[in-house]
Design a protein around this motif. Sequence first.
Motif, PDB file in Angstrom:
ATOM      1  N   THR A  65       0.831  -1.200   0.000  1.00 32.13           N
ATOM      2  CA  THR A  65       0.000   0.000   0.000  1.00 32.13           C
ATOM      3  C   THR A  65       0.869   1.255   0.000  1.00 32.13           C
ATOM      4  O   THR A  65       1.851   1.335   0.744  1.00 32.13           O
ATOM      5  CB  THR A  65      -0.912   0.025   1.233  1.00 32.13           C
ATOM      6  N   VAL A  66       0.505   2.237  -0.829  1.00 29.16           N
ATOM      7  CA  VAL A  66       1.179   3.529  -0.870  1.00 29.16           C
ATOM      8  C   VAL A  66       0.390   4.508  -0.006  1.00 29.16           C
ATOM      9  O   VAL A  66      -0.827   4.660  -0.183  1.00 29.16           O
ATOM     10  CB  VAL A  66       1.286   4.058  -2.315  1.00 29.16           C
ATOM     11  N   VAL A  67       1.056   5.155   0.936  1.00 30.43           N
ATOM     12  CA  VAL A  67       0.404   6.067   1.878  1.00 30.43           C
ATOM     13  C   VAL A  67       0.468   7.488   1.322  1.00 30.43           C
ATOM     14  O   VAL A  67       1.542   7.969   0.944  1.00 30.43           O
ATOM     15  CB  VAL A  67       1.081   5.998   3.261  1.00 30.43           C
ATOM     16  N   SER A  68      -0.675   8.150   1.277  1.00 36.41           N
ATOM     17  CA  SER A  68      -0.750   9.503   0.718  1.00 36.41           C
ATOM     18  C   SER A  68      -0.462  10.552   1.786  1.00 36.41           C
ATOM     19  O   SER A  68      -0.079  10.235   2.913  1.00 36.41           O
ATOM     20  CB  SER A  68      -2.133   9.724   0.101  1.00 36.41           C
ATOM     21  N   GLU A  69      -0.690  11.853   1.457  1.00 40.38           N
ATOM     22  CA  GLU A  69      -0.385  12.944   2.377  1.00 40.38           C
ATOM     23  C   GLU A  69      -1.237  12.870   3.643  1.00 40.38           C
ATOM     24  O   GLU A  69      -2.355  12.355   3.626  1.00 40.38           O
ATOM     25  CB  GLU A  69      -0.621  14.298   1.707  1.00 40.38           C
ATOM     26  N   GLY A  70      -0.666  13.447   4.708  1.00 43.26           N
ATOM     27  CA  GLY A  70      -1.374  13.511   5.975  1.00 43.26           C
ATOM     28  C   GLY A  70      -0.593  12.851   7.092  1.00 43.26           C
ATOM     29  O   GLY A  70       0.541  12.400   6.923  1.00 43.26           O
ATOM     30  N   THR A  71      -1.225  12.771   8.280  1.00 42.91           N
ATOM     31  CA  THR A  71      -0.626  12.141   9.461  1.00 42.91           C
ATOM     32  C   THR A  71      -1.242  10.754   9.626  1.00 42.91           C
ATOM     33  O   THR A  71      -2.464  10.599   9.587  1.00 42.91           O
ATOM     34  CB  THR A  71      -0.873  12.985  10.713  1.00 42.91           C
ATOM     35  N   HIS A  72      -0.372   9.756   9.843  1.00 46.95           N
ATOM     36  CA  HIS A  72      -0.825   8.368   9.876  1.00 46.95           C
ATOM     37  C   HIS A  72      -0.202   7.640  11.067  1.00 46.95           C
ATOM     38  O   HIS A  72       0.808   8.071  11.623  1.00 46.95           O
ATOM     39  CB  HIS A  72      -0.438   7.653   8.564  1.00 46.95           C
TER      40      HIS A  72
END
Length: 283
Positions: A55-62
Amino acid sequence: MAGGGGQAAVSFLTKLAKVAAGVGVTASAVATSLYTVDGGQRAVIFDRFQGVLPTVVSEGTHFLIPWLQKPSIFDIRTRPHSFSSNSGTKDLQMVSLTLRVLARPDVDRLPEIFTSLGLDYDEKVLPSIGNEVLKAVVAQFNADQLLTDRPHVSALVREALVRRAAEFNIVLDDVAITHLAYGHDFAMAVEKKQVAQQEAERSKFVVAKAEQERRAAVVRAEGESESARLISEATAIAGNGLIELRRIEAAKEIAAMLARSPNVSYIPSSENGQMLLGLNAAR
């Protein structure tokens, strides 16, 4: 009473320290469980048990699991890259070319890029495939064709480089040849050739000018000959009267010209009293 109050204070401070320590541990755990992906970036997660997650994680806080998972941040914005290559042409001339490309990763393929190439994928791939493509394309042309067919050469380089970069999951938005230089010997040969061509063109001009002058002289001679023939024929038919008339008219023009001239104040008459120069009443 005083001893009991001191024990209560110590107990309170101990509890406060434990609470503060718990809050600190909790805050630290929360901090290590969060990561931020800025704009123009994507993240790939490495899991110690599962490896690189697909999975590719997009912008933001995770969130992530501390120690077990680690994020790797990719910059997915288009970036410029330039590299040079010395290549041999079809006629065995060496040329120096500089290529500039605008590259970015294929976002959907970031886990594969990270697994096979790492974060510095562009530095590992682009210089090598760029030199390979330049050498392969330049070898198809003669040295002079690189200038005359430059748009075609650029199109071939772009097509081949885009195809090779796609094999490494890299997208090229632009490919351009920004500099092209020949070797010293070839540059001198081109300069001598240009000088020789200029001399040849100048020689052609001189020859053409001489030919035109020759033709003009022939035409002028023919015209003078024809004029003399016509005068001779007219004289034979009409006698010398036309010649005498022309002589008189010329004498009148000369006299009028001398009369208007400020440098002539007196025109002496001839013995027979004629003011017109060259006229003889006895004739």
